[in-house]
Motif scaffolding. Structure first.
Motif, PDB file in Angstrom:
ATOM      1  N   ALA A 249       0.821  -1.207   0.000  1.00 37.37           N
ATOM      2  CA  ALA A 249       0.000   0.000   0.000  1.00 37.37           C
ATOM      3  C   ALA A 249       0.856   1.258   0.000  1.00 37.37           C
ATOM      4  O   ALA A 249       0.538   2.236  -0.682  1.00 37.37           O
ATOM      5  N   ASN A 299       0.694  -2.316   5.005  1.00 34.14           N
ATOM      6  CA  ASN A 299      -0.407  -3.234   4.677  1.00 34.14           C
ATOM      7  C   ASN A 299      -1.291  -3.555   5.885  1.00 34.14           C
ATOM      8  O   ASN A 299      -2.262  -4.294   5.766  1.00 34.14           O
ATOM      9  N   GLU A 301      -4.061  -3.426   8.414  1.00 33.01           N
ATOM     10  CA  GLU A 301      -5.400  -2.817   8.351  1.00 33.01           C
ATOM     11  C   GLU A 301      -6.152  -3.083   9.646  1.00 33.01           C
ATOM     12  O   GLU A 301      -5.813  -3.988  10.398  1.00 33.01           O
ATOM     13  N   TYR A 302      -7.174  -2.259   9.877  1.00 31.34           N
ATOM     14  CA  TYR A 302      -7.930  -2.368  11.134  1.00 31.34           C
ATOM     15  C   TYR A 302      -9.383  -2.743  10.846  1.00 31.34           C
ATOM     16  O   TYR A 302      -9.895  -2.502   9.752  1.00 31.34           O
ATOM     17  N   GLU A 303      -9.981  -3.285  11.879  1.00 30.35           N
ATOM     18  CA  GLU A 303     -11.444  -3.511  11.780  1.00 30.35           C
ATOM     19  C   GLU A 303     -12.057  -3.147  13.133  1.00 30.35           C
ATOM     20  O   GLU A 303     -11.334  -3.017  14.135  1.00 30.35           O
ATOM     21  N   LYS A 317      -6.894  -6.180  11.879  1.00 35.06           N
ATOM     22  CA  LYS A 317      -7.737  -7.101  11.120  1.00 35.06           C
ATOM     23  C   LYS A 317      -7.236  -8.529  11.312  1.00 35.06           C
ATOM     24  O   LYS A 317      -6.009  -8.756  11.328  1.00 35.06           O
ATOM     25  N   CYS A 320      -4.680  -9.869   9.120  1.00 36.14           N
ATOM     26  CA  CYS A 320      -3.325  -9.317   9.224  1.00 36.14           C
ATOM     27  C   CYS A 320      -2.550  -9.891  10.408  1.00 36.14           C
ATOM     28  O   CYS A 320      -1.405  -9.479  10.647  1.00 36.14           O
ATOM     29  N   LEU A 360     -10.551   4.511  14.411  1.00 35.96           N
ATOM     30  CA  LEU A 360      -9.859   4.190  13.146  1.00 35.96           C
ATOM     31  C   LEU A 360      -8.862   5.282  12.697  1.00 35.96           C
ATOM     32  O   LEU A 360      -7.709   4.970  12.408  1.00 35.96           O
ATOM     33  N   THR A 364      -4.862   4.618  12.282  1.00 30.74           N
ATOM     34  CA  THR A 364      -4.148   4.806  11.008  1.00 30.74           C
ATOM     35  C   THR A 364      -3.029   5.818  11.180  1.00 30.74           C
ATOM     36  O   THR A 364      -1.906   5.625  10.710  1.00 30.74           O
ATOM     37  N   ARG A 367      -0.220   4.241  12.993  1.00 28.60           N
ATOM     38  CA  ARG A 367       0.538   3.316  12.152  1.00 28.60           C
ATOM     39  C   ARG A 367       1.499   4.101  11.237  1.00 28.60           C
ATOM     40  O   ARG A 367       2.688   3.809  11.147  1.00 28.60           O
TER      41      ARG A 367
END
Ligand SMILES: Nc1ncnc2c1ncn2[C@@H]1O[C@H](COP(=O)(O)OP(=O)(O)O)[C@@H](O)[C@H]1O
Ligand SMILES: [Mg+2]
Length: 1043
Positions: A249, A299, A301-303, A317, A320, A360, A364, A367
């Protein structure tokens, strides 16, 4: 100026030569020169460079040699002059120097710094310094050691660029290899001027690029290089997915999803550079691991966290999870800690600490912040490694304190975009600071120079109406507030109370539509006004990396250990750090003698050959070229040391100083009275006379001087040519003369040798000839030895054969002498009275040699007169009577009748007389009429024919000698005598007498008009009757004489 008048007649090579200068002039001149590939132009000592975007072959060894130890006026503008001057100042005066390179991204700053580095390394390779003291051997070992170290330093300096560029450069829309950090490099030199080490600092790495790129741009090179160059196994080990760039990404934010052509090759260069900078294999691995970690982090990612009731907090996630473990492995941190740090934050109060989960955006942000921070650390680590390698390779010994430095600063120039943010603010601040430094240093230098030269002039008057600049950004309040707008508002409040000409915003000038409310503010920099947007200003400034990451990665961030349990102190902001580093830099530079390179890019599309005047003008303005020229020129347009001035202008119509000033005349007086006075340029308002330099105030005076020089040049060229040709001629003549001299000697020598050989040969030949002659003569002598005692008097002696040619004459003479001698001896035996007879006999010998007749005739005594007594008729004969004999003569007419007669022969004629000789019968025939004699060979044959020719000579006489009784005389041979008498008489009359000896006589019985007949002499068959002449029975006209 050198360039101006010779090689570099394009435009004007130095802007201070303009009398009045505008930005348009600058652009026009740059464009004119650029079109002719003249990319460099001076503003005094400042170099302006326009990026050609193509290789112009300007950096070859020839150029390096051309610019070594040259003055500025001597060569066309070139960056090597800057490098050389910096090095010269350092080596000669022991002063630190720095080269400040600025310009927009893509204008060629980094290339310029590389070229300078190349020049310095090359200069070192030629050994600028002197040999250290010591014994010869130790000196040479020392020299080798130092040489090896110098090479090593130069190699690290050059090699490390590819490493630093991999981590710090990226492809942008302006430049395929754009440095995304500022770099300051100190190259240390030892007291001899050899590079002896170095150190580097970086400024303001554009970290945001790690997580985000503008459209069309790439992330830092290293990511792509690694993906292109890593072997499959390594890639697997680092947990990098096999797929395309799209799987990362962070690498495709700008939409560039393809690897570059040279990425793989460049990766090899990077690993090589790591080796030469002495990365251990562990360190190399760490670099790769951390770089891979940054890519993987992108790369992550969160949920939404299902356990969280408020539904706002997130977790990593589940897909991940695997990647997190991998990531933790790469970063060498516990996976739990990492996950926690990625999703929550510990809030520490005085009494307690609580973990608060992120939503979120926060996660991000966290990160990305982590990725940026890790990358920044990595970059610094690489920088440090290069630094320590340079330090280790250095060779400072006890003379460490004498080390000097050349600093090279490659930093973004003034930047102004559509939207300018925190980065531009920092960069412009930095440029502002450097410009201020520049002005201060220039003024200092000028003032120092005026004082040194004893010129009464104040440098401060040079700065013109605007005065020395003061960094505009310095007045801004430190950005403390939590929000960008709040920050702006606070600024506005402050500047409302304390108005500054440098700050403005929409609130302060509501009519100004260029700025937006509550977003923009304008700062008037020295180079112009720039509108900044405050959006994200504070975030970028805070550059937060949450404490929790530091705690999670204690290894990499040691300070994280204790801090996690204490109330957090606000970390220094990015702006503050930057400001501090710039201040430190400025402080460092202030002690150095600066040189400037201003880089411009001619177009925005990286195109060779195209020149966008608008773009260049924009850059020229922000690089402050006009101001620089004005400052450099305000004092004096040109300053030249007197000797150089003389050297250059002495030919201008100045017989007093051309070609050499009189000995003892100070150069200053020569310049003043002989050159400037003659050209009427010597007034104080045009020039000033310093101690060692001449200061020319206006450019027009410089041009007047140049024109005078150009006018004088042809004459000087002629003189130089004349002298040069004369010299060539003399050299040629000297060579020629020498050649002739050598030739003469050689020829003489050869001739003498040949002559000596020839003479030797002659002597030998002569001796040999003499020897041959002597030998022959001796042989002759031997042969004729005692010849007088021999009976034949040497008649039978053989003359030795093959006499030398030289003796031919002599031998002939000898023979003659010998023969005469022999004849003499033989004659001596003959009594004197017998000699006439002997002579007669000799005469017959020659005619009748080898015949019986001769053998029979010679031995007897020749009487001459055989008709005795002497006939009376003889008295009637002319001349003395020589021979008389009774004969029978064949008479002509009818039958042949034989009549007795007496033959009389005198010295003058032949006659017949009657039998008793009383009277002549017929006329006396003159001897001259006698044509020939005919007789046979046989001895005792008494017939003979005397043939007479000519008128009145009478016919031939055919006769037979007879006894007194008239019988043919056969017992005695007397015809020999007759022949001899006639021949002798003829000889005395001067002619020879032909004698025909044959078996038959020839007789012309019918006169000499008829053919002759042959007469055969025969014994008559019967005796008696006397001789007769008859026709032969055989016929054929042959007669027979019968005896
Ligand atoms: N003197 C030069 N001669 C030829 N090409 C040049 C020169 N200077 C710069 N370039 C070209 O321009 C590109 C950008 O130059 P660079 O030094 O990286 O710019 P900057 O560092 O100012 O961003 C280089 O990659 C090179 O292709
Ligand atoms: Mg660069």
């Amino acid at each position: 100026m050198e360039g101006q008048s010779n090689e570099d007649r394009v435009g004007i090579s130095d802007f201070i030569l303009y009398d009045s200068l505008t930005n348009e002039d600058i652009v026009e001149n740059l464009q004119e020169r650029f079109a002719k590939n003249k990319i460099y132009t001076y503003i005094g000592e400042i170099l302006v460079s326009v990026n050609p975007y193509r290789d112009l072959q300007l950096y070859t060894e020839k150029y390096i040699a051309d610019y070594r130890n040259r003055e500025r006026y001597e060569r066309p503008p070139h960056i090597y002059w800057v490098a050389d001057t910096a090095h010269k100042t350092l080596a000669r005066f022991g002063q630190d120097t720095c080269i400040l390179i600025s310009g927009e991204s893509g204008s060629g700053k980094t290339e310029a710094s590389k070229v300078i580095l190349q020049y310095l390394a090359h200069n070192a390779a030629f050994g600028a310094g002197a040999a250290p003291a010591g014994s010869r051997q130790s000196r040479s070992i020392d020299r080798q050691r130092v040489r090896a170290q110098v090479d090593r330093v130069a190699e690290i300096l050059i090699q490390s660029t590819s490493l630093l560029e991999a981590y710090g450069n990226a492809q942008t829309t302006r430049n395929d290899n754009s440095s995304r950090f500022g770099k300051y490099m100190d190259i240390m030199f030892d007291f001899k001027g050899d590079p002896a080490g170095g150190s580097m600092r970086n400024y303001l790495l554009e970290k945001s690029r790690v997580v985000h790129q503008q459209s069309g741009e790439r992330n830092f090179h290293i990511f792509y290089q690694m993906l292109a160059g890593l072997p499959e196994t390594e890639r697997k080990r680092l947990g990098l997915p096999q797929g395309s760039l799209r799987d990362f990404a962070y690498l495709v934010q700008g939409g560039c999803a393809a690897l570059g052509k040279e990425d793989a090759a460049n990766f090899r260069k990077v690993t090589q550079a790591m080796d030469s900078v002495q990365f251990s294999s562990d360190e190399k691995d760490s670099c790769l691991r951390v770089t891979a970690a940054v890519m993987l982090l992108g790369n992550m990612e969160y949920e939404a966290d299902p356990e969280d009731r408020s539904n706002s907090s997130v977790r990593v996630k589940s897909s991940c999870r695997q990647a997190v473990a991998q990531l933790a492995g790469l970063l060498r941190v516990p996976p739990d800690g990492l996950v926690k740090a990625l999703t929550s934050r510990r809030i520490v109060t005085a009494s307690d600490s609580v973990d608060k989960a992120y939503d979120l955006p926060q996660a991000t942000y966290a990160r990305d912040a982590l990725a940026k921070a890790i990358y920044d650390r990595l970059f610094n680590f690489v920088f440090e490694k290069v630094n320590s390698a340079l330090a280790a390779a250095g060779h400072f010994g006890s003379d460490g304190d004498k080390r000097r430095a050349i600093g090279i600063l490659d930093i973004y120039g003034f930047e102004i975009f559509e939207i300018n943010s925190f980065e531009q603010f920092c960069i412009n601040y930095c440029n502002e600071r450097l410009q201020q430094l520049f002005i201060e240093l220039i003024l200092k230098q000028e003032q120092e120079e005026y004082e040194r030269e004893g010129i009464h002039q104040s440098a401060s008057s040079l700065t013109g109406p605007s005065g020395p600049v003061r960094p505009a950004g310095r007045d801004l309040p430190a950005p403390r507030p939590a929000h960008d707008r709040e920050f702006l508002a606070r600024c506005e409040r402050e500047f409302q109370q304390r108005p500054s000409p440098h700050f403005d915003s929409r609130k302060l000038s509501p009519a100004d539509k260029a700025m937006q409310h509550e977003r923009d503010f304008r700062i008037t920099h020295y180079a112009g006004a720039v509108v900044y947007s405050v959006e994200n200003f504070l975030d970028k400034n805070k550059d937060t990396l949450y404490q929790d990451f530091k705690a999670a990665a204690v290894q990499q961030w040691p300070e994280g250990a204790e801090a996690s349990n204490r109330v957090q102190k606000r970390p220094p902001s990015a702006g503050l750090l930057f400001k501090q580093s710039i201040q430190a830099l400025v402080q460092r530079l202030a002690g150095m003698r600066p040189h400037y390179v201003r880089c411009l890019k001619p177009n925005g599309s990286k195109q060779p050959g195209s020149f966008d005047s608008r773009l260049v003008e924009h850059q020229a303005r922000y690089l402050n070229l006009l101001e620089s020229a004005r400052v450099r020129r305000a004092g004096f347009a040109l300053r030249l040391p007197y000797p150089y001035f003389l050297q250059r202008y002495k030919l201008c119509d100045s017989p007093a100083v051309w070609p050499h000033p009189p000995p003892g005349m100070p150069p200053r007086d020569a310049a003043r009275s002989s050159i400037l006075a003659r050209l009427q340029l010597d007034s104080e308002d045009r020039v000033r006379y310093g101690v060692s330099k001449l200061f020319v105030r206006h450019a027009r005076t410089v041009f007047a001087l140049e024109q005078a020089r150009v006018r004088a040049l042809p004459a000087v060229v002629t003189v130089i040519q004349k002298h040069y040709r004369g010299r060539l001629g003399r050299i040629y003549f000297a060579k020629y003369r020498l050649a002739v001299w050598i030739q003469t000697r050689v020829r003489g020598l050869l001739a003498r040798r040949r002559f000596a050989r020839l003479r030797a040969a002659c002597i030998i030949a002569r001796r040999y000839r003499r020897y041959k002659i002597r030998a022959h003569v001796l042989r002759v002598c031997a042969a004729f030895d005692g010849v007088a005692r021999r009976k034949d008097l040497g008649r039978g002696v053989e003359w030795p054969e093959r006499p030398p040619a030289a003796l031919a004459g002599l031998l002939a003479e000898l023979r003659r002498v010998h023969n005469r001698w022999r004849a003499e001896r033989m004659l001596a035996s003959i009594p004197r009275h017998e000699r006439p007879e002997f002579r007669l006999k000799l005469a017959s010998c020659e005619l009748l040699l080898g015949t019986d007749r001769l053998r029979a005739g010679l031995p007897r005594h020749w009487l001459g007169e055989y008709q005795l007594p002497r006939p009376r008729a003889a008295a009637k004969m002319p001349g003395q009577l020589l021979f008389s004999h009774p004969v029978v003569k064949a008479e002509r007419g009818g039958a042949f009748k034989m009549t007795r007669r007496c033959l009389l022969i005198s010295g003058l004629g032949v006659a017949k007389a009657d039998q008793r000789g009383a009277n002549l019968v017929g006329p006396v025939r003159p001897l001259a009429g006698l044509a020939w004699l005919s007789l046979t060979r046989s001895a005792g044959d008494p017939a003979v024919c005397l043939a007479f020719d000519g008128r009145g000579a009478g016919g031939d006489l055919l006769m037979i000698l007879t006894t007194e009784a008239g019988a043919p005389l056969t017992g005695e041979e007397r015809l020999t005598e007759l022949v001899a008498v006639l021949r002798r008489a003829c000889q005395l009359a001067g002619r020879d007498l032909p004698v025909r000896l044959a078996d038959r006589l020839t007789f012309r019985c019918h006169g000499n008009s008829k053919p002759a007949c042959q007469v055969e002499v025969k014994q008559a068959a019967e005796a008696g009757g006397g001789p007769r002449l008859v026709k032969s029975p055989a016929g054929g006209g042959v007669l027979q004489l019968l005896l």
